[in-house]
Design an enzyme around this catalytic site. Structure first.
Site, short mmCIF file in Angstrom:
data_model
loop_
_atom_site.label_atom_id
_atom_site.label_comp_id
_atom_site.label_asym_id
_atom_site.label_seq_id
_atom_site.Cartn_x
_atom_site.Cartn_y
_atom_site.Cartn_z
N TYR A 96 -50.54 6.03 49.51
CA TYR A 96 -49.42 5.83 48.58
C TYR A 96 -48.11 6.31 49.20
O TYR A 96 -47.06 5.68 49.02
CB TYR A 96 -49.71 6.52 47.24
N ASN A 139 -46.75 -5.43 39.10
CA ASN A 139 -46.27 -4.74 40.30
C ASN A 139 -45.89 -3.30 39.96
O ASN A 139 -45.36 -3.02 38.89
CB ASN A 139 -45.07 -5.48 40.90
N HIS A 174 -49.16 -1.94 35.27
CA HIS A 174 -49.99 -1.14 36.19
C HIS A 174 -49.28 0.12 36.65
O HIS A 174 -49.68 0.74 37.63
CB HIS A 174 -50.42 -1.99 37.39
N CYS A 202 -50.68 26.44 32.72
CA CYS A 202 -50.21 26.87 34.05
C CYS A 202 -49.63 25.70 34.85
O CYS A 202 -48.90 25.88 35.80
CB CYS A 202 -51.36 27.51 34.83
N CYS A 209 -54.24 26.63 38.99
CA CYS A 209 -55.60 26.10 38.77
C CYS A 209 -55.98 25.02 39.77
O CYS A 209 -57.11 24.54 39.76
CB CYS A 209 -55.72 25.56 37.33
N SER A 261 -52.31 -14.01 41.76
CA SER A 261 -53.53 -14.80 41.99
C SER A 261 -54.28 -14.99 40.68
O SER A 261 -55.18 -15.81 40.57
CB SER A 261 -54.43 -14.07 43.01
N ASN A 300 -46.01 -20.53 42.46
CA ASN A 300 -46.84 -19.94 43.50
C ASN A 300 -47.03 -20.99 44.59
O ASN A 300 -47.37 -22.13 44.27
CB ASN A 300 -48.21 -19.56 42.90
N1 APR Z 1 -43.76 -16.34 46.01
C1 APR Z 1 -44.67 -16.53 45.01
N2 APR Z 1 -45.99 -16.25 45.15
C2 APR Z 1 -46.39 -15.78 46.35
C3 APR Z 1 -45.52 -15.57 47.43
C4 APR Z 1 -44.15 -15.87 47.22
N3 APR Z 1 -43.26 -15.71 48.20
N4 APR Z 1 -46.25 -15.09 48.48
C5 APR Z 1 -47.53 -14.99 48.06
N5 APR Z 1 -47.62 -15.42 46.78
C6 APR Z 1 -48.79 -15.47 45.92
C7 APR Z 1 -50.12 -15.58 46.61
O1 APR Z 1 -50.44 -16.95 46.83
C8 APR Z 1 -51.07 -14.98 45.56
O2 APR Z 1 -51.48 -15.98 44.64
O3 APR Z 1 -48.84 -14.23 45.23
C9 APR Z 1 -50.17 -13.99 44.82
C10 APR Z 1 -50.51 -12.55 45.12
O4 APR Z 1 -51.79 -12.31 44.62
P1 APR Z 1 -52.46 -10.87 44.77
O5 APR Z 1 -52.25 -10.39 46.17
O6 APR Z 1 -53.83 -11.01 44.21
O7 APR Z 1 -51.59 -9.93 43.85
P2 APR Z 1 -51.64 -9.82 42.28
O8 APR Z 1 -52.01 -11.13 41.65
O9 APR Z 1 -50.36 -9.22 41.84
O10 APR Z 1 -52.81 -8.76 42.05
C11 APR Z 1 -52.99 -8.34 40.72
O11 APR Z 1 -54.63 -6.75 41.47
O12 APR Z 1 -54.92 -5.45 43.28
C12 APR Z 1 -54.69 -5.40 41.92
O13 APR Z 1 -53.48 -3.93 40.53
C13 APR Z 1 -53.36 -4.76 41.64
O14 APR Z 1 -51.47 -5.56 40.39
C14 APR Z 1 -52.47 -5.93 41.32
C15 APR Z 1 -53.44 -6.92 40.72
#
Ligand code: APR
Length: 242
Positions: A65, A101, A118, A133, A150, A189, A213
Site C-alpha cells: 500500500y 476506486n 471500496h 490506549c 497494546c 470489468s 470500456n
Molecule cells: N478507459 C476505460 N476502461 C479501461 C481503460 C481506459 N483507459 N483501460 C482499461 N480499462 C478497463 C479494462 O478493460 C477493464 O475492463 O478497465 C477495467 C478494469 O477492470 P479491473 O482491473 O477488474 O478493475 P475493476 O473493475 O475496478 O475491479 C473492481 O476488484 O480488485 C478489486 O476492489 C478491487 O475495486 C476493485 C474491484
C-alpha cells in the site's frame, strides 16, 4: 461522438457514474486485472488485499500500500475525471459518482459527494477495535504504525476481499442507481459484487446503461449500449458542453 449518446446525456434528469480502475488507467494507475508490475508481479491482489494477509504479513501488505500511495502522489487526474467534475459543477445534483476506486482521483478532480464503495487508500484505521490506549499510533520507520501500549496495528482504510462495504455508501449508491435514468459504467470489468450489481439495479429501474470500456466486460449483457472507448476520450466527448 455518437449524437444519440450525447442526446441521452442531455435528456437525462439524473445520471449515475459507476467507475472502476479503468477510469484511472490514463492517469497511469495500473488496473487490478492488468498484470501486476515490478515487485508485485508475483502476487495476486487477492493474496494481498485481505485481512488475513495483513495479519499474517503486515509488513508485506503495508509495503504494497505504501508503494501504491507513493505512486498516486505522482499521478494526475485525467480528462475523464475532469469532465465528470465539470459536469457536476454545471449541473449541481444531477450526476452522482459511485466508484470502486480507492485512489481519490475523482475527489482530486473536484467531484463532490463521491460514493467510494471500496474506501480510500490515503486513509488508515485501526485493525482491531480501538481501546482507550489507542489514541495515537506510534509511527515506526516504514513499519505499520501501531498503538504504543497494546500493539493494535493501523491498516489501510480500504475494503479488502471478503469484507463488507461501508453501509452508508452502498445504500446511497443503490438509491442513486434506482433513481438515475442514465448510468455510465466506466472502466470496470464488472467482476466484483456488490458494486457490479448496481448496473443491473439501474437497468431494471428503467435507466439506460452505457458501458464505456475499450474491452468487453462481464456487464455487457445488461448494457443498453457499449461504447468501445477509453474514459479520458469518451467522457469529455459525452459530457463537455452538455
Ligand atoms: N478507459 C476505460 N476502461 C479501461 C481503460 C481506459 N483507459 N483501460 C482499461 N480499462 C478497463 C479494462 O478493460 C477493464 O475492463 O478497465 C477495467 C478494469 O477492470 P479491473 O482491473 O477488474 O478493475 P475493476 O473493475 O475496478 O475491479 C473492481 O476488484 O480488485 C478489486 O476492489 C478491487 O475495486 C476493485 C474491484
Amino acid at each position: 461522438m455518437d449524437e444519440e449518446l450525447r442526446a441521452w446525456v442531455r435528456s437525462a434528469r439524473a445520471i449515475a457514474v459507476l467507475s472502476g480502475a479503468g477510469m484511472s488507467a490514463e492517469s497511469g494507475v495500473p488496473t487490478f486485472r492488468d498484470a501486476l508490475t515490478g515487485l508485485w508481479a508475483r502476487f495476486d491482489p487477492q493474496q494481498l488485499a485481505t485481512e488475513a494477509a495483513f495479519r499474517r504479513q503486515p509488513q508485506l501488505v503495508w509495503d504494497w500500500y505504501a508503494e501504491r500511495r507513493a505512486a498516486l502522489e505522482r499521478v494526475q487526474v485525467n480528462a475523464g475525471h475532469v469532465a465528470i467534475a465539470d459536469f457536476q459543477r454545471r449541473h449541481p445534483g444531477r450526476l452522482t459518482v459511485i466508484t470502486q476506486n480507492v485512489d481519490g482521483l475523482h475527489q482530486r478532480a473536484g467531484s463532490a459527494g463521491v460514493l467510494a464503495l471500496h474506501g480510500n487508500i490515503a486513509q488508515d484505521r485501526w485493525l482491531d477495535a480501538p481501546r482507550a490506549c489507542c489514541n495515537e499510533a506510534v509511527l515506526a520507520d516504514g513499519r505499520p504504525p501501531r498503538c504504543g501500549v497494546c500493539g493494535n496495528l493501523r491498516r489501510p482504510a480500504v475494503v479488502w476481499f471478503g469484507e463488507m462495504l461501508p453501509e452508508a455508501e452502498l445504500t446511497a449508491a443503490q438509491a442513486a442507481a434506482e433513481a438515475c435514468d442514465l448510468m455510465l459504467v466506466v472502466g470496470t470489468s464488472g467482476e466484483v459484487y456488490p458494486a457490479a450489481g448496481l448496473a443491473s439495479v439501474a437497468g431494471q429501474a428503467g435507466a439506460r446503461v452505457l458501458i464505456v470500456n475499450p474491452d468487453a466486460t462481464a456487464l455487457d449483457g445488461v448494457a443498453t449500449r457499449c461504447l468501445r472507448a477509453t474514459a479520458a476520450v469518451a467522457l469529455p466527448a459525452l459530457l463537455d458542453g452538455a
